[in-house]
Design a protein around this motif. Structure first.
Motif, PDB file in Angstrom:
ATOM      1  N   THR A  42       0.879  -1.259   0.150  1.00 24.01           N
ATOM      2  CA  THR A  42      -0.143  -0.047  -0.217  1.00 24.01           C
ATOM      3  C   THR A  42       0.726   1.203  -0.093  1.00 24.01           C
ATOM      4  O   THR A  42       1.899   1.306   0.698  1.00 24.01           O
ATOM      5  CB  THR A  42      -0.992  -0.075   1.155  1.00 24.01           C
ATOM      6  OG1 THR A  42      -1.774   1.232   1.264  1.00 24.01           O
ATOM      7  CG2 THR A  42      -0.334  -0.018   2.454  1.00 24.01           C
ATOM      8  N   GLN A  43       0.552   2.202  -0.955  1.00 23.95           N
ATOM      9  CA  GLN A  43       1.330   3.617  -0.686  1.00 23.95           C
ATOM     10  C   GLN A  43       0.442   4.581  -0.195  1.00 23.95           C
ATOM     11  O   GLN A  43       0.816   5.648  -0.168  1.00 23.95           O
ATOM     12  CB  GLN A  43       1.398   3.763  -2.210  1.00 23.95           C
ATOM     13  CG  GLN A  43       2.220   2.888  -3.059  1.00 23.95           C
ATOM     14  CD  GLN A  43       3.529   2.786  -2.952  1.00 23.95           C
ATOM     15  OE1 GLN A  43       4.294   3.684  -2.557  1.00 23.95           O
ATOM     16  NE2 GLN A  43       3.821   1.477  -2.904  1.00 23.95           N
ATOM     17  N   ALA A  44      -0.876   4.340   0.387  1.00 24.94           N
ATOM     18  CA  ALA A  44      -1.544   5.411   1.101  1.00 24.94           C
ATOM     19  C   ALA A  44      -2.149   4.417   2.526  1.00 24.94           C
ATOM     20  O   ALA A  44      -2.563   3.290   2.396  1.00 24.94           O
ATOM     21  CB  ALA A  44      -2.954   5.691   0.305  1.00 24.94           C
ATOM     22  N   PRO A  45      -1.684   5.016   3.658  1.00 19.92           N
ATOM     23  CA  PRO A  45      -1.949   4.270   4.884  1.00 19.92           C
ATOM     24  C   PRO A  45      -3.339   4.325   5.053  1.00 19.92           C
ATOM     25  O   PRO A  45      -4.282   4.981   4.378  1.00 19.92           O
ATOM     26  CB  PRO A  45      -1.100   5.096   6.048  1.00 19.92           C
ATOM     27  CG  PRO A  45      -1.074   6.549   5.295  1.00 19.92           C
ATOM     28  CD  PRO A  45      -1.040   6.242   3.770  1.00 19.92           C
ATOM     29  N   THR A  46      -3.981   3.215   5.601  1.00 18.89           N
ATOM     30  CA  THR A  46      -5.477   3.227   6.102  1.00 18.89           C
ATOM     31  C   THR A  46      -5.792   3.976   6.971  1.00 18.89           C
ATOM     32  O   THR A  46      -5.388   3.613   8.183  1.00 18.89           O
ATOM     33  CB  THR A  46      -5.698   1.677   6.342  1.00 18.89           C
ATOM     34  OG1 THR A  46      -5.451   0.702   5.114  1.00 18.89           O
ATOM     35  CG2 THR A  46      -7.309   1.344   6.524  1.00 18.89           C
ATOM     36  N   LEU A  47      -6.472   5.044   6.632  1.00 14.50           N
ATOM     37  CA  LEU A  47      -7.232   6.065   7.868  1.00 14.50           C
ATOM     38  C   LEU A  47      -8.596   5.682   7.862  1.00 14.50           C
ATOM     39  O   LEU A  47      -9.064   6.506   8.746  1.00 14.50           O
ATOM     40  CB  LEU A  47      -6.993   7.302   7.191  1.00 14.50           C
ATOM     41  CG  LEU A  47      -5.475   7.728   6.812  1.00 14.50           C
ATOM     42  CD1 LEU A  47      -5.371   9.035   6.423  1.00 14.50           C
ATOM     43  CD2 LEU A  47      -4.565   7.672   8.231  1.00 14.50           C
ATOM     44  N   GLY A  48      -9.328   5.008   7.310  1.00 15.37           N
ATOM     45  CA  GLY A  48     -10.474   4.662   7.227  1.00 15.37           C
ATOM     46  C   GLY A  48     -11.301   5.259   6.542  1.00 15.37           C
ATOM     47  O   GLY A  48     -10.671   6.332   5.794  1.00 15.37           O
ATOM     48  N   SER A  49     -12.617   5.267   6.441  1.00 13.80           N
ATOM     49  CA  SER A  49     -13.617   5.944   5.189  1.00 13.80           C
ATOM     50  C   SER A  49     -14.345   6.839   5.980  1.00 13.80           C
ATOM     51  O   SER A  49     -14.702   6.585   7.057  1.00 13.80           O
ATOM     52  CB  SER A  49     -14.307   5.009   4.505  1.00 13.80           C
ATOM     53  OG  SER A  49     -15.085   4.186   5.269  1.00 13.80           O
ATOM     54  N   GLY A  50     -14.496   8.100   5.339  1.00  9.75           N
ATOM     55  CA  GLY A  50     -15.425   9.037   5.997  1.00  9.75           C
ATOM     56  C   GLY A  50     -14.978  10.444   5.433  1.00  9.75           C
ATOM     57  O   GLY A  50     -14.149  10.571   4.760  1.00  9.75           O
ATOM     58  N   LEU A  51     -15.718  11.407   5.789  1.00 11.71           N
ATOM     59  CA  LEU A  51     -15.598  12.927   5.705  1.00 11.71           C
ATOM     60  C   LEU A  51     -14.667  13.339   6.913  1.00 11.71           C
ATOM     61  O   LEU A  51     -15.059  13.330   8.038  1.00 11.71           O
ATOM     62  CB  LEU A  51     -16.978  13.615   5.296  1.00 11.71           C
ATOM     63  CG  LEU A  51     -17.818  12.786   4.300  1.00 11.71           C
ATOM     64  CD1 LEU A  51     -18.947  13.653   3.843  1.00 11.71           C
ATOM     65  CD2 LEU A  51     -16.980  12.990   2.924  1.00 11.71           C
ATOM     66  N   CYS A  52     -13.694  14.126   6.514  1.00 12.42           N
ATOM     67  CA  CYS A  52     -12.984  14.988   7.508  1.00 12.42           C
ATOM     68  C   CYS A  52     -12.837  16.416   6.933  1.00 12.42           C
ATOM     69  O   CYS A  52     -12.979  16.748   5.923  1.00 12.42           O
ATOM     70  CB  CYS A  52     -11.627  14.294   7.711  1.00 12.42           C
ATOM     71  SG  CYS A  52     -10.536  14.509   6.257  1.00 12.42           S
ATOM     72  N   PRO A  53     -12.680  17.508   7.928  1.00 16.45           N
ATOM     73  CA  PRO A  53     -12.730  18.711   7.666  1.00 16.45           C
ATOM     74  C   PRO A  53     -11.429  18.962   7.041  1.00 16.45           C
ATOM     75  O   PRO A  53     -10.239  18.532   7.168  1.00 16.45           O
ATOM     76  CB  PRO A  53     -12.825  19.495   8.596  1.00 16.45           C
ATOM     77  CG  PRO A  53     -12.462  18.469  10.189  1.00 16.45           C
ATOM     78  CD  PRO A  53     -12.699  17.040   9.437  1.00 16.45           C
TER      79      PRO A  53
END
Length: 246
Positions: A42-53
């Motif tokens: 993976t080149q992008a760490p798993t931060l979870g899904s959802g909306l953030c400011p």
């Protein structure tokens, strides 16, 4: 810049949680040149899904990460893949790893390779070769009515009349040694129903008949019983003739 010939470009709708360079899939061959290995990083760490400011006061979807069969891919060691694994990029992008040959082998090549492998692994003690030596031997072979009769004539011509005629494969080669036909019958029932004309049509003076002897007890026992039945019929025939002749 992404290359469509190398990179897996994801352009389906609803993948705003997938980074531009999201994961790396590496493929390499083993030392034998036939085994292949696949690993995903993976080149992008798993931060979870959802909306953030965001910094400007808006909101954006966070990176959904990379998953293999529902488990997140380790950022350092990656994850080994095999055929059937389900890869998920982000939330909605699902891919299944499959295997396929680079070049489709022809049917003739597969048959030839099987013959080479069979000959290489054949124990010489389980093979009997007879090059038809005379017209009398050729005539005796063409008088055979069934599979076991052909085997018995060949074994007798090879000076092995006491060898049990337990054979599951008969090959016929021409005068130059080229294989012309191959016949297999794994059970006594198949041998009794086998059309021996397919074998005998290639047999003539100078051709070679190869028998592949079998030690399979499931075939040997019925063959020996068949020989016993034949012997009983011959003995009964001799007794009847003896009675007629006095």
């Amino acid at each position: 810049r992404l290359d469509e010939n190398i990179d897996l470009v994801l352009n389906s709708p609803g993948i705003c949680d997938v980074s531009r360079v999201h994961a790396c899939i590496k493929v390499w061959s083993g030392v034998d040149g036939q085994t292949w290995f696949v690993q995903v990083y993976t080149q992008a760490p798993t931060l979870g899904s959802g909306l953030c400011p965001t910094m400007d006061g808006g909101r954006s979807r966070t990176n959904g990460g990379t998953f293999v069969d529902g488990k997140p891919v380790d950022e350092l060691s990656g994850e080994r893949l095999k055929a059937g694994c389900v890869l998920r990029f982000g939330v909605n992008e699902l891919w299944v790893l499959d295997n396929a040959p680079l070049h489709q082998r022809s049917r003739a090549a597969q048959i030839a390779a099987r013959h080479v492998e069979l000959n290489a692994n054949t124990n010489p003690s389980f093979v009997r070769d007879l090059k038809v030596p005379s017209f009398s031997c050729d005539a005796a072979l063409h008088r055979c009515q069934d599979w076991i009769s052909i085997v018995r004539v060949v074994l007798e011509a090879c000076n092995e009349p006491d060898e049990p005629p337990c054979v599951d494969c008969i090959e016929v080669s021409d005068e130059a040694g080229r294989l012309t036909s191959r016949h297999e019958a794994q059970t006594v029932e198949e041998q009794q129903a086998y059309p021996v004309e397919r074998i005998l049509c290639d047999v003539r003076l100078g051709t070679t008949i190869r028998l592949h002897l079998s030690s399979d007890p499931l075939l040997l026992a019925p063959v020996l019983q068949q020989l016993a039945d034949i012997k009983q019929k011959v003995d009964a025939l001799y007794r009847s003739r003896a009675m007629v002749l006095g």
